[in-house]
Design an enzyme around this catalytic site. Structure first.
Site, short mmCIF file in Angstrom:
data_model
loop_
_atom_site.label_atom_id
_atom_site.label_comp_id
_atom_site.label_asym_id
_atom_site.label_seq_id
_atom_site.Cartn_x
_atom_site.Cartn_y
_atom_site.Cartn_z
CG ASP A 88 0.72 -37.07 -8.05
OD1 ASP A 88 0.12 -36.00 -8.19
OD2 ASP A 88 1.01 -37.83 -8.99
CB SER A 134 -0.52 -35.90 -12.25
OG SER A 134 -0.81 -35.56 -10.91
CG ASP A 174 -7.20 -29.12 -11.47
OD1 ASP A 174 -6.44 -29.57 -10.60
OD2 ASP A 174 -7.64 -29.79 -12.41
NE ARG A 215 -4.54 -35.05 -16.58
CZ ARG A 215 -4.09 -34.83 -15.36
NH1 ARG A 215 -3.56 -33.66 -15.06
NH2 ARG A 215 -4.16 -35.77 -14.43
CE LYS A 236 -2.44 -38.52 -8.96
NZ LYS A 236 -2.61 -37.23 -9.67
CG ASP A 250 -2.75 -34.46 -7.03
OD1 ASP A 250 -2.81 -33.22 -6.91
OD2 ASP A 250 -3.21 -35.08 -7.99
CG HIS A 270 -7.14 -32.53 -5.94
ND1 HIS A 270 -7.01 -31.23 -6.38
CD2 HIS A 270 -6.36 -33.28 -6.78
CE1 HIS A 270 -6.20 -31.18 -7.42
NE2 HIS A 270 -5.78 -32.41 -7.68
CG ASP A 298 3.27 -34.95 -9.70
OD1 ASP A 298 3.25 -34.55 -8.52
OD2 ASP A 298 2.31 -35.57 -10.21
CG HIS A 299 1.43 -31.31 -9.38
ND1 HIS A 299 0.52 -31.10 -8.38
CD2 HIS A 299 1.11 -32.50 -9.92
CE1 HIS A 299 -0.33 -32.11 -8.33
NE2 HIS A 299 0.01 -32.99 -9.25
CG HIS A 343 -2.56 -29.29 -9.22
ND1 HIS A 343 -2.33 -29.84 -10.46
CD2 HIS A 343 -3.20 -30.26 -8.50
CE1 HIS A 343 -2.78 -31.08 -10.50
NE2 HIS A 343 -3.32 -31.34 -9.33
#
Length: 491
Positions: free
Chosen positions: A10, A62, A152, A254, A318, A383, A387, A424-425, A441
């Site tokens: 991730d 994600s 983000d 989301r 996750k 991830d 962050h 995933d990113h 991200h």
């Protein structure tokens, strides 16, 4: 039939803009990642923008990443659906919206709108808030409960988002800002109810009250070295607290980080006047505006229909991504599917625990994977630690992942399992500097490696996340669905 394991790292992208930061993923003490990146025949996958069904130029995430991987095709995401409804003057015609407006006009009660500020488009999109405010009649009083980002988006960007919003509502005398909370409090997803409670109390006006204007409050927080993600929830005396009979509308689309706050409000006030942009959880009894599209012929569904077994493993942070989102956004466990949830460690932030639950996840994988035809595993470190903006901590987390990847390669070779590794990113590949950390991200491509008998196999040079599922099916000797993208295997 060949057994396949898919490892999703991730937030693990390819950084060529600032290659000096590649030391995070490719340093000498990352022997496995260094070897994988040195192989000239791996694939670079697009994991952002239109390639994952969102706005061009937007960072992937994600949710959309796992959805696209599991679907094997590009699925139009909620952000685009809402954009289209607002741009085409169709949103105000939705029956749920007209019903809400009718009630507010008839009752004289207030509308409280909550959601994340900003334009990264991962959880929400600030122009959607503007679109809502444009179509709400001026005689309805609107009170805003805003969540600041810092994950983000850059950690002090919310003051700019907030100023833009204040400018937008300057001529709307019926709209006021009632509370502000950092997303750390308002958008927890790991059952840290003490965090949610603080944000909830701000919405109810049961927390510290301030007569400052919101911009001054944010700037003072920055001066105190408290940045967007961790802004202490505050209630502004110029606003109004949410009370029985009022309408609560959560505009995040989301679901995973909007669920806990919505659940506690629904529990305390009932569902009659609770509205959300999408349906956040199965048992939600309130109204929601955007109906879920059914994603059919996902990887998990096809494997299940063939009578094969599959294993999905992730830690709490996750778990929804390798289950719900990977299975097309549906909260379903297919016949033959086993899901293993590994508890995330209880820490305030993951710079305090950069290895996270990686060892426990691998232990479950090592114990179970050989008994399943297909296994998908998520490692959240890149991830969640990325962050935090802590370079040293993120480096430690990737060092742990490198160790795990080495063990996984050996395990698959010993058990005749073909191994695929991707992400995933992007996130941890761009960390900025200690003085100016990057916590968001990225739009970078992500790697894809196919490893067979311990050796990397050359695959097509380019693709997208939607090409992963067809590749898995080809390796397993199963025909892909007609609407899926192409495999990444070379002829």
């Amino acid at each position: 039939m060949k057994k396949v394991s898919l490892i999703i790292l991730d937030g693990f992208g390819i950084n060529e803009a600032t290659p000096e930061e590649n030391s995070i993923t490719q340093a000498e003490n990352r022997p496995n990642f260094s070897k994988l990146f040195a192989f000239p025949g791996y694939t670079r996958l697009k994991a952002s923008g239109r390639d994952v069904g969102i706005v061009e130029g937007f960072m992937g995430g994600s949710e959309v990443g796992h959805l696209t991987i599991g679907a094997g095709k590009i699925v139009k995401q909620n952000i685009l659906e809402i954009n289209d409804l607002l741009d085409n003057d169709e949103f105000e015609k939705l029956p749920e919206f007209t019903e809400m407006v009718y009630y507010l006009r008839k009752s004289g009660k207030s509308l409280h709108i909550a959601g994340l500020l900003g334009t990264p488009g991962v959880h929400s999109y600030q122009p959607h808030l503007y679109g809502l405010l444009k179509i709400i009649p001026s005689e309805i009083n609107v009170y805003l409960h805003l969540f600041t980002d810092g994950r983000d988006s850059p950690r002090t960007e919310s003051v700019n988002y907030l100023q833009e919003l204040i400018d937008f509502i300057s001529d709307k005398k019926n709209v006021k800002i009632s509370s502000i909370s950092g997303r750390y409090f308002a958008m927890d997803r790991d059952n840290n109810w003490e965090r949610i409670q603080k944000s909830y109390d701000a919405i109810l006006g049961k927390i510290e009250k301030s007569d400052k204007d919101p911009i001054t409050y944010l700037k003072q927080s920055y001066s105190d070295k408290v940045f967007d993600e961790f802004i202490e929830p505050i209630y502004f005396v110029s606003g109004k607290a949410f009370e029985s009979g009022d309408v609560f509308l959560h505009y995040n689309y989301r679901s995973d980080r909007a669920t806990q706050l919505t659940k506690i409000i629904e529990k305390d006030f009932g569902s009659e006047n609770i509205y959300t942009m999408t349906k956040y959880y199965n048992e939600f009894a309130g109204k929601y505006f955007i109906k879920k599209q059914k994603v059919e012929n996902t990887l998990g569904e096809i494997i299940s229909k063939k009578g094969l077994s599959q294993l999905h493993i992730a830690e709490t942070e996750k778990f929804a991504h390798v289950t719900k989102f990977f299975n097309g956004g549906a909260q379903i466990v297919y016949p033959g599917e086993k899901d293993i949830l590994v508890a995330s460690h209880k820490v305030a932030t993951y710079d305090m625990d950069p290895e996270m639950s990686a060892d426990e996840i691998f232990a479950e994988y090592e114990k179970n994977a050989k008994d399943f035809d297909f296994t998908v595993v998520n490692y959240a470190n890149g991830d969640m630690v990325g962050h935090t903006g802590c370079l040293v901590c993120t480096s430690t987390s990737i060092e742990k992942l490198d160790e795990i990847i080495g063990k996984t390669i050996d395990y698959c070779a010993e058990n005749n399992i073909d191994l695929l590794i991707t992400a995933d990113h992007g996130n941890c590949e761009v960390m900025g500097t200690p003085q100016d950390p990057c916590t968001s991200h990225t739009t970078n491509e992500v790697p894809f490696w196919y490893i067979k008998d311990g050796e990397v196999v050359k695959t097509k040079p380019n693709g997208g996340l939607s090409n992963v599922a067809p590749t898995i099916l080809e390796i397993m000797g199963i025909a892909k669905a007609s609407d899926m993208k192409e495999s990444l295997l070379l002829d």
